[in-house]
Each structure stands twice: as structure tokens, then as C-alpha cells.
Design a protein around this motif. Structure first.
Motif, PDB file in Angstrom:
ATOM      1  N   THR A  75       0.826  -1.204   0.000  1.00 25.18           N
ATOM      2  CA  THR A  75       0.000   0.000   0.000  1.00 25.18           C
ATOM      3  C   THR A  75       0.861   1.255   0.000  1.00 25.18           C
ATOM      4  N   ARG A 103      -9.706  11.090   5.618  1.00 23.54           N
ATOM      5  CA  ARG A 103      -9.026   9.898   6.106  1.00 23.54           C
ATOM      6  C   ARG A 103      -9.740   8.639   5.599  1.00 23.54           C
ATOM      7  N   GLU A 104     -11.053   8.688   5.676  1.00 22.13           N
ATOM      8  CA  GLU A 104     -11.844   7.538   5.244  1.00 22.13           C
ATOM      9  C   GLU A 104     -11.748   7.345   3.721  1.00 22.13           C
ATOM     10  N   TYR A 158      -8.480   5.743   3.058  1.00 24.81           N
ATOM     11  CA  TYR A 158      -8.574   4.325   3.385  1.00 24.81           C
ATOM     12  C   TYR A 158      -9.314   3.572   2.281  1.00 24.81           C
ATOM     13  N   SER A 203      -2.458   4.080   2.956  1.00 22.78           N
ATOM     14  CA  SER A 203      -2.368   4.149   4.403  1.00 22.78           C
ATOM     15  C   SER A 203      -1.853   5.521   4.821  1.00 22.78           C
ATOM     16  N   LYS A 213     -16.554   0.576   2.880  1.00 22.25           N
ATOM     17  CA  LYS A 213     -15.672   1.512   2.188  1.00 22.25           C
ATOM     18  C   LYS A 213     -16.554   2.470   1.422  1.00 22.25           C
TER      19      LYS A 213
END
Ligand SMILES: Nc1nc2c(ncn2[C@@H]2O[C@H](COP(=O)(O)OP(=O)(O)OP(=O)(O)O)[C@@H](O)[C@H]2O)c(=O)[nH]1
Ligand SMILES: [Mg+2]
Length: 495
Positions: free
Chosen positions: A121, A146-147, A150, A155, A342
Motif C-alpha cells: 500500500t 481519512r476515510e 482508506y 495508508s 468503504k
């Protein structure tokens, strides 16, 4: 280089020996007219330029050299220190073999770098500037970025925030923060820097040059997630169109910034070879893609017309991304639909049949989720997908009731719906994930907004939801629909 007592102008070395875990191969040796040793500017230059060493030699009253002050960079460590100050001593007593010493420092830097590369990643640093937003909104936006990161498979190793009334037109952050940013990027060995703001082409170029890293903004991150998720031919074409429209005004003459711009995450941007720094070809490709999308659009409206002949009412599930739309479809129709924790797990529209009591039947559809400030290029490119929503008789507007940001999510969804001209379609607010909050809270939310509290995962509240939907769909006369639509948005709650 010759300077005066105020300072020395450093030349621009471009990308000489630029790269992760590498030092520049230059030592800056200069004199200081006094005993104070290295000053803040020296340390700044050392870190910003990634010099091998910064050395200041004192000059005493007789013009003779005094102590030499040496500073060099340090590999990442637990103390959070980035600069090593050597013991000051006369130049004649600096007996270390500098070449060997700096060689082993570089080795150590690249070793820590390689250790980070294990696990494929990409590592990112996030930058968020308040830009006049209220603290609460700023924090929500930061959490969302941030989400998104992700969801894009990146990362996040560090976040830099700055409180300033508006973004800096050249570098987004102020000069001091920029310096801090360069140092933190160097130390955390990140692959890319993601900005919460949407950057102008000039800002991206300035930042990419200064940070010597790939720089992307929120829009590009969202585009990237879409690019990763798109699986149908139509989805892929729509995403590529959005990406090209986004990149076109950002194409510059310079190769290096182009490759950084076109990169996306894991190089999933439109790609250098496809672009070849040639606006004309990009424009041609855009025209071609637009044609294909028109074709899809026609096919879709043909399908819609056939469906309308069967005269089945249509219920469309809409809502913020990750609110649980696909889960609701799954539970209601007891079929399979892709569900994932997600953002933007669903990109394509899918339809199922749903049976109500008394042999009544509707078509229920699930589609792509929305987000605050959905990039307009995306909205435009996903026109064909979003057109599906235009035939809905009723929206089930799914909201994650456990999110602190729910009100803003509702507003964002409604703003996209009105952008595509669908603010008149009646809706039921479906407060989902009520298993995560208390029963009283759920009831209060539903009562206050005239919505229904459910848990799509557990199946709670779905009976009531269907009864409400049934009532609205098969209302005897149209007036109820109209009354309902008119009553829709009064300060976000229904009267
Ligand atoms: N606790 C709880 N979690 C839920 C509920 N409904 C959905 N989820 C979870 O929320 C996450 C997102 O669910 P999805 O159904 O994929 O959400 P979506 O709205 O379709 O999301 P996108 O397609 O990405 O826009 C998943 O991890 C689900 O398991 C619920 O009622 N309660
Ligand atoms: Mg979904």
C-alpha cells in the motif's frame, strides 16, 4: 556562492539526487561573524534542501576561524528529532571521515525507507487547512478525507493541519507550515501528499515541486476511488471521462509535473502514455467518450421506456456514501448486493423486484452514493447513471444515523439531487444503522424529521418502512404526492 552578513542566496538545484531516502551530496560551509553557531535559517536550509551537512565556522575579532558548528539530518527516530547538532570544535579537529559517515547515514535512510515499502500500500500524508470553517465541520471533513484515503487503499501515516482564515494562493499552507510539511514528508517517507482542499493547477505544481512528491487533492482522490471500483464498461468510461476533464486544464508543458499529476494512486490516473502531454488528443478522447456515453444514455432510456410499459412503480435508494444503501436493498429483496465498509463500494445502478402485500410489486434500485462537494466533473460524467433516478416515484433517502455528521450528509445528498434537477421527487428519510444508537435517540430522530428508523443489517423497522412507502406509492390520488413533495424541505425537517 558569496553572500553578505545577512545571508546567502541558495541556487536552485532542481532535482539533483532528489528522491526518497537520499541526501543531496552537498555540504554548505559558511562563516558566521559571531559565536552563536547555527541559526534557524541554517537548519531550515539543511532540511528543506536535504543537504549532507550545514557547517558554520565562527570568525573571531581578529578575523581568525573559531569553532565549526556542524548539523546534519537524522534518520527517523523515536525522539522525533530531525537534526543532529555535532559538538562544536575548531575545524582542524573535525577529523571524522565525512564521506564514510554520510554514506552510512544515507544507507540507514534508505533502509528505513525499504522497510516501509514492505506491504504494497502507498503511504500518504494528509494536509487539512481550516480555511474559515467551523471546528466541527473541519474535523468532520478531516475524518472524511481519512476515510476516503482508506477507501482508496492508501495508508495514512501523518496528518498536518493548519488554522488559517483562507488557503494560501501559492502553497495552500503558510511558509512555516510548508517547511514543517517538507520535513515531515522527508521523515515519514511518504509516497504522496493528499490535500483536503481542491487545489488549483498552479498550487499542485508549486507543491509538487517544493515537496518533490506526488500531490493530489480531494477531487482526485475521489476520482481515483471511482477508477479503482469501476467494473462495468459504462462505469469505466464515465470515470475516464471525469478524469480527463479534471486533468485537461492541469496539463502543463513541463514533463515532471505532468507525470506527477497524471499519476493518481498507484499510477491509476489516465496515464502518461495516453496523455502524452497533448491537449488535442485529450480533447479528442473526451469527445469520443462523450459519444459513447450518449449511446449508453439512449440504451438506458430505451430500457426505461420498456419498464414503464409494465407500469411498475420505482423506488430508488439514494444517500450519502457508506450509509448502508446496498445493505438495505439486500435485506429488503433478500438478494445479493455488494456491501463493503468503504466509500463508493457501489458505482453502478442495479434494480430488483420487490413484492408488497396484495400482489403489489415495485422495482427498487440502488445506485452510487453521494458525498459533500461531489466533484462536478463526476456528476457530469455520471449523468447516464444518475438519469436512472429521474424515473423514481419515491426516494428512500438512507442516512447513517450513527454519524455525527448526519445533518450535513442529508444536505449534501439533497444538493446533488437538486443539481440534477430531482429535488421534487418525494422522499422518505431512512435513518439506518439504528442498532448503533439508543432506541430513544432513534425514535427522536425519526419523529423530528418525519422519517423511519431502521437497521438494514438486522432488518429492524423495515416493516414500517414498507408500509410508509406503500402508502405513498399507491396513494389514491396524485395530490398526496404533490402535498408530500411540497412539504419536503422546511429547515431540513418535514412538517
Ligand atoms: N451497524 C450497522 N451497519 C450497517 C447497517 N447497514 C449497513 N451497515 C454497514 O455499513 C457499511 C456500508 O454499507 P453499504 O450497504 O455498502 O453502504 P452503501 O450506502 O451502499 O455504500 P456505497 O455503495 O459505498 O455508497 C457496511 O460495512 C455495512 O455492513 C446497519 O443497519 N447497521
Ligand atoms: Mg452501495
Amino acid at each position: 556562492m558569496v553572500g553578505d552578513q545577512h545571508g546567502i542566496e541558495m541556487p536552485d538545484w532542481g532535482r539533483i539526487r532528489a528522491g526518497r531516502g537520499r541526501l543531496r551530496g552537498f555540504r554548505c560551509i559558511h562563516t558566521h561573524l559571531g559565536p552563536d553557531g547555527l541559526d534557524q535559517d541554517d537548519v531550515t536550509d539543511l532540511t528543506l534542501l536535504r543537504l549532507d551537512a550545514m557547517i558554520a565556522v565562527e570568525v573571531d575579532d581578529h578575523g581568525l576561524p573559531g569553532n565549526a558548528h556542524v548539523a546534519s539530518l537524522m534518520p527517523p527516530n523515536d525522539h522525533g528529532k530531525s537534526v543532529l547538532n555535532w559538538e562544536a570544535k575548531p575545524p582542524s579537529r573535525l577529523t571524522e571521515n565525512f564521506r564514510d559517515w554520510i554514506g552510512s547515514l544515507e544507507e540507514e535512510l534508505s533502509r528505513t525507507d525499504q522497510a516501509q515499502e514492505v506491504g504494497a500500500t502507498e503511504r500518504a500524508l494528509l494536509v487539512c487547512v481550516t480555511a474559515g470553517r467551523k471546528r466541527e465541520e473541519f474535523e468532520a471533513s478531516q475524518a472524511e478525507l481519512r476515510e476516503l484515503a482508506y477507501s482508496a487503499g492508501v495508508s495514512v501515516v501523518d496528518t498536518v493541519t493548519q488554522n488559517r482564515p483562507r488557503v494560501d494562493p501559492r502553497f495552500v499552507v503558510g511558509p512555516g507550515k510548508l517547511q514543517d510539511l517538507v520535513i515531515r514528508c522527508f521523515h515519514s517517507g511518504v509516497d504522496l501528499v493528499i490535500f483536503d482542499d481542491n487545489l488549483t493547477p498552479a498550487q499542485v505544481r508549486n507543491l509538487a515541486e517544493r515537496l518533490e512528491l506526488r500531490v493530489i487533492d480531494r477531487t482526485q482522490l475521489i476520482l481515483d476511488i471511482f477508477a479503482q471500483r469501476a467494473s462495468s464498461k459504462e462505469g469505466k468510461i464515465q470515470v475516464e471521462l471525469a478524469q480527463l476533464r479534471y486533468v485537461l486544464p492541469r496539463l502543463s508543458q513541463s514533463d515532471t509535473s505532468l507525470s506527477r499529476l497524471a499519476g493518481g494512486i498507484g499510477g491509476r490516473g489516465p496515464g502518461e502514455t495516453k496523455l502524452e502531454n497533448d491537449r488535442r488528443r485529450v480533447r479528442e478522447r473526451i469527445t469520443r467518450l462523450e459519444k459513447e456515453i450518449k449511446k449508453f444514455s439512449r440504451e438506458r432510456s430505451g430500457r426505461r421506456a420498456r419498464r414503464q410499459k409494465r407500469n411498475l412503480p420505482i423506488l430508488s435508494i439514494v444517500g450519502y456514501t457508506n450509509a448502508g444503501k446496498s445493505t438495505l436493498l439486500r435485506t429488503l429483496t433478500k438478494t445479493d448486493a455488494h456491501v463493503e465498509d468503504k466509500m463508493f463500494a457501489t458505482l453502478d445502478t442495479s434494480s430488483r423486484r420487490l413484492r408488497f402485500p396484495r400482489e403489489r410489486e415495485v422495482i427498487i434500485t440502488d445506485t452510487v452514493g453521494f458525498i459533500r462537494n461531489l466533484p462536478s466533473d463526476l456528476v457530469a460524467a455520471f449523468k447516464a447513471t444518475l438519469e436512472e433516478l429521474s424515473e423514481a416515484n419515491l426516494f428512500l433517502h438512507v442516512i447513517d444515523a450513527s454519524s455525527e455528521d448526519a445533518e450535513r450528509h442529508i444536505r449534501a445528498v439533497r444538493s446533488v439531487l437538486s443539481e440534477i434537477g430531482l429535488s421534487k421527487t418525494p422522499e422518505i428519510l431512512v435513518w439506518n444503522k439504528c442498532d448503533r444508537i439508543s432506541e430513544q435517540e432513534a425514535k427522536a430522530l425519526a419523529d423530528r424529521t418525519g422519517g423511519t428508523a431502521v437497521s438494514a443489517i438486522l432488518g429492524d423497522g423495515l416493516g414500517e418502512l414498507l408500509r410508509n412507502a406503500e402508502e405513498l406509492i399507491w396513494a389514491e390520488d396524485e395530490t398526496i404526492h404533490r402535498r408530500f413533495a411540497n412539504a419536503q424541505v422546511v429547515n431540513g425537517s418535514r412538517k
